[in-house]
Design a protein around this motif. Structure first.
Motif, PDB file in Angstrom:
ATOM      1  N   ASP A   1       0.817  -1.215   0.000  1.00  0.00           N
ATOM      2  CA  ASP A   1       0.000   0.000   0.000  1.00  0.00           C
ATOM      3  C   ASP A   1       0.852   1.266   0.000  1.00  0.00           C
ATOM      4  O   ASP A   1       0.523   2.236  -0.666  1.00  0.00           O
ATOM      5  CB  ASP A   1      -0.915   0.024   1.237  1.00  0.00           C
ATOM      6  CG  ASP A   1      -1.909  -1.119   1.251  1.00  0.00           C
ATOM      7  OD1 ASP A   1      -2.512  -1.399   0.203  1.00  0.00           O
ATOM      8  OD2 ASP A   1      -2.076  -1.731   2.324  1.00  0.00           O
ATOM      9  N   VAL A   2       1.924   1.251   0.788  1.00  0.00           N
ATOM     10  CA  VAL A   2       2.763   2.438   0.947  1.00  0.00           C
ATOM     11  C   VAL A   2       4.228   2.038   0.881  1.00  0.00           C
ATOM     12  O   VAL A   2       4.640   1.089   1.542  1.00  0.00           O
ATOM     13  CB  VAL A   2       2.493   3.135   2.305  1.00  0.00           C
ATOM     14  CG1 VAL A   2       3.455   4.288   2.538  1.00  0.00           C
ATOM     15  CG2 VAL A   2       1.057   3.607   2.389  1.00  0.00           C
ATOM     16  N   VAL A   3       4.989   2.765   0.068  1.00  0.00           N
ATOM     17  CA  VAL A   3       6.441   2.602   0.030  1.00  0.00           C
ATOM     18  C   VAL A   3       7.048   3.936   0.430  1.00  0.00           C
ATOM     19  O   VAL A   3       6.711   4.975  -0.136  1.00  0.00           O
ATOM     20  CB  VAL A   3       6.948   2.200  -1.372  1.00  0.00           C
ATOM     21  CG1 VAL A   3       8.472   2.149  -1.402  1.00  0.00           C
ATOM     22  CG2 VAL A   3       6.348   0.875  -1.801  1.00  0.00           C
ATOM     23  N   GLY A   4       7.934   3.888   1.421  1.00  0.00           N
ATOM     24  CA  GLY A   4       8.582   5.110   1.874  1.00  0.00           C
ATOM     25  C   GLY A   4      10.087   5.014   1.728  1.00  0.00           C
ATOM     26  O   GLY A   4      10.672   3.949   1.898  1.00  0.00           O
ATOM     27  N   MET A   5      10.703   6.130   1.386  1.00  0.00           N
ATOM     28  CA  MET A   5      12.159   6.194   1.280  1.00  0.00           C
ATOM     29  C   MET A   5      12.648   7.280   2.228  1.00  0.00           C
ATOM     30  O   MET A   5      12.166   8.415   2.176  1.00  0.00           O
ATOM     31  CB  MET A   5      12.582   6.534  -0.152  1.00  0.00           C
ATOM     32  CG  MET A   5      14.074   6.514  -0.329  1.00  0.00           C
ATOM     33  SD  MET A   5      14.704   6.940  -1.984  1.00  0.00           S
ATOM     34  CE  MET A   5      13.418   6.540  -3.090  1.00  0.00           C
ATOM     35  N   GLY A   6      13.579   6.917   3.118  1.00  0.00           N
ATOM     36  CA  GLY A   6      14.053   7.900   4.082  1.00  0.00           C
ATOM     37  C   GLY A   6      15.292   7.436   4.809  1.00  0.00           C
ATOM     38  O   GLY A   6      15.936   6.463   4.414  1.00  0.00           O
ATOM     39  N   ASN A   7      15.618   8.140   5.861  1.00  0.00           N
ATOM     40  CA  ASN A   7      16.794   7.829   6.666  1.00  0.00           C
ATOM     41  C   ASN A   7      16.461   6.769   7.706  1.00  0.00           C
ATOM     42  O   ASN A   7      15.508   6.917   8.461  1.00  0.00           O
ATOM     43  CB  ASN A   7      17.305   9.090   7.372  1.00  0.00           C
ATOM     44  CG  ASN A   7      17.821  10.110   6.395  1.00  0.00           C
ATOM     45  OD1 ASN A   7      18.552   9.777   5.474  1.00  0.00           O
ATOM     46  ND2 ASN A   7      17.434  11.351   6.582  1.00  0.00           N
ATOM     47  N   ALA A   8      17.273   5.717   7.708  1.00  0.00           N
ATOM     48  CA  ALA A   8      17.145   4.669   8.722  1.00  0.00           C
ATOM     49  C   ALA A   8      17.931   5.120   9.945  1.00  0.00           C
ATOM     50  O   ALA A   8      19.146   5.273   9.883  1.00  0.00           O
ATOM     51  CB  ALA A   8      17.696   3.357   8.183  1.00  0.00           C
ATOM     52  N   ILE A   9      17.233   5.345  11.040  1.00  0.00           N
ATOM     53  CA  ILE A   9      17.872   5.859  12.255  1.00  0.00           C
ATOM     54  C   ILE A   9      17.464   4.992  13.439  1.00  0.00           C
ATOM     55  O   ILE A   9      16.291   4.636  13.581  1.00  0.00           O
ATOM     56  CB  ILE A   9      17.462   7.322  12.519  1.00  0.00           C
ATOM     57  CG1 ILE A   9      17.905   8.199  11.349  1.00  0.00           C
ATOM     58  CG2 ILE A   9      18.045   7.825  13.838  1.00  0.00           C
ATOM     59  CD1 ILE A   9      17.421   9.618  11.432  1.00  0.00           C
ATOM     60  N   VAL A  10      18.431   4.681  14.281  1.00  0.00           N
ATOM     61  CA  VAL A  10      18.147   3.935  15.502  1.00  0.00           C
ATOM     62  C   VAL A  10      18.322   4.886  16.681  1.00  0.00           C
ATOM     63  O   VAL A  10      19.392   5.479  16.849  1.00  0.00           O
ATOM     64  CB  VAL A  10      19.070   2.710  15.656  1.00  0.00           C
ATOM     65  CG1 VAL A  10      18.793   1.984  16.970  1.00  0.00           C
ATOM     66  CG2 VAL A  10      18.896   1.758  14.474  1.00  0.00           C
ATOM     67  N   ASP A  11      17.262   5.056  17.475  1.00  0.00           N
ATOM     68  CA  ASP A  11      17.346   5.839  18.709  1.00  0.00           C
ATOM     69  C   ASP A  11      17.993   4.957  19.772  1.00  0.00           C
ATOM     70  O   ASP A  11      17.572   3.817  19.977  1.00  0.00           O
ATOM     71  CB  ASP A  11      15.956   6.259  19.196  1.00  0.00           C
ATOM     72  CG  ASP A  11      15.272   7.240  18.263  1.00  0.00           C
ATOM     73  OD1 ASP A  11      15.971   7.924  17.491  1.00  0.00           O
ATOM     74  OD2 ASP A  11      14.029   7.321  18.309  1.00  0.00           O
ATOM     75  N   VAL A  12      19.013   5.483  20.425  1.00  0.00           N
ATOM     76  CA  VAL A  12      19.694   4.770  21.506  1.00  0.00           C
ATOM     77  C   VAL A  12      19.491   5.611  22.756  1.00  0.00           C
ATOM     78  O   VAL A  12      19.997   6.724  22.860  1.00  0.00           O
ATOM     79  CB  VAL A  12      21.193   4.579  21.196  1.00  0.00           C
ATOM     80  CG1 VAL A  12      21.862   3.776  22.300  1.00  0.00           C
ATOM     81  CG2 VAL A  12      21.388   3.905  19.837  1.00  0.00           C
ATOM     82  N   ILE A  13      18.715   5.079  23.713  1.00  0.00           N
ATOM     83  CA  ILE A  13      18.294   5.839  24.889  1.00  0.00           C
ATOM     84  C   ILE A  13      18.916   5.228  26.134  1.00  0.00           C
ATOM     85  O   ILE A  13      18.730   4.039  26.409  1.00  0.00           O
ATOM     86  CB  ILE A  13      16.760   5.832  25.010  1.00  0.00           C
ATOM     87  CG1 ILE A  13      16.122   6.308  23.699  1.00  0.00           C
ATOM     88  CG2 ILE A  13      16.304   6.674  26.194  1.00  0.00           C
ATOM     89  CD1 ILE A  13      14.664   5.959  23.556  1.00  0.00           C
ATOM     90  N   ALA A  14      19.678   6.050  26.877  1.00  0.00           N
ATOM     91  CA  ALA A  14      20.334   5.556  28.087  1.00  0.00           C
ATOM     92  C   ALA A  14      20.221   6.583  29.201  1.00  0.00           C
ATOM     93  O   ALA A  14      20.235   7.787  28.955  1.00  0.00           O
ATOM     94  CB  ALA A  14      21.806   5.261  27.815  1.00  0.00           C
ATOM     95  N   GLN A  15      20.120   6.084  30.419  1.00  0.00           N
ATOM     96  CA  GLN A  15      20.156   6.974  31.574  1.00  0.00           C
ATOM     97  C   GLN A  15      21.585   7.433  31.797  1.00  0.00           C
ATOM     98  O   GLN A  15      22.538   6.698  31.528  1.00  0.00           O
ATOM     99  CB  GLN A  15      19.626   6.265  32.809  1.00  0.00           C
ATOM    100  CG  GLN A  15      18.151   5.968  32.725  1.00  0.00           C
ATOM    101  CD  GLN A  15      17.608   5.413  34.023  1.00  0.00           C
ATOM    102  OE1 GLN A  15      18.333   5.021  34.929  1.00  0.00           O
ATOM    103  NE2 GLN A  15      16.291   5.370  34.113  1.00  0.00           N
ATOM    104  N   THR A  16      21.718   8.653  32.282  1.00  0.00           N
ATOM    105  CA  THR A  16      23.047   9.196  32.524  1.00  0.00           C
ATOM    106  C   THR A  16      23.006  10.145  33.707  1.00  0.00           C
ATOM    107  O   THR A  16      21.958  10.335  34.329  1.00  0.00           O
ATOM    108  CB  THR A  16      23.586   9.902  31.259  1.00  0.00           C
ATOM    109  OG1 THR A  16      24.980  10.127  31.412  1.00  0.00           O
ATOM    110  CG2 THR A  16      22.870  11.206  30.992  1.00  0.00           C
ATOM    111  N   THR A  17      24.127  10.730  34.007  1.00  0.00           N
ATOM    112  CA  THR A  17      24.229  11.683  35.109  1.00  0.00           C
ATOM    113  C   THR A  17      24.631  13.046  34.566  1.00  0.00           C
ATOM    114  O   THR A  17      25.184  13.160  33.468  1.00  0.00           O
ATOM    115  CB  THR A  17      25.290  11.230  36.130  1.00  0.00           C
ATOM    116  OG1 THR A  17      26.563  11.201  35.469  1.00  0.00           O
ATOM    117  CG2 THR A  17      24.956   9.849  36.681  1.00  0.00           C
TER     118      THR A  17
END
Length: 121
Positions: free
Chosen positions: A7-23
């Protein structure tokens, strides 16, 4: 795709969010300003990633998120974007497939690493 199976084809940037706790001291020590966003080069991204503690990795990017949304509502979606043959490239491809999005391109053997957004909470 000529049979209308997607139904839908999208072209874009493949990005992985990396979320970590910090100080706060980590942020200061790394020259990062709390509550800000900044673009960094690949060597700095690898450096910060290596210094992060345990993290949650979630694939995204606006086009990929839209494709996942289409699939979640019962549509068929495909994503076209470039990932590297690295750990985050594998994470991205897995997340897309497990969300029901066709993502069949081959990871690049050379070139820049898979895109990432490092988020310190």
């Amino acid at each position: 795709m000529q049979d209308g199976s997607i139904d839908v084809v999208g072209m874009g940037n493949a990005i992985v969010d990396v979320i970590a706790q910090t100080t706060d001291s980590f942020l200061v020590g790394q020259g990062l300003q709390k509550g800000s966003m900044g673009l960094i080069d690949e060597p700095r991204a690898h450096e910060l990633y290596d210094l992060m503690g345990p993290a949650i990795e979630a694939s995204g990017g606006s086009v990929a998120n839209t494709a996942v949304g289409v699939a979640s509502f019962g549509g068929s979606a495909a994503f076209i974007g470039k990932v590297r043959d690295d750990l985050l490239g594998e994470v991205f491809a897995h997340d897309m497939r497990s969300s029901g999005v066709t993502c069949s391109g081959r990871p690049a053997p050379t070139g820049p690493a898979t895109g990432r957004s490092l988020i310190f909470v």
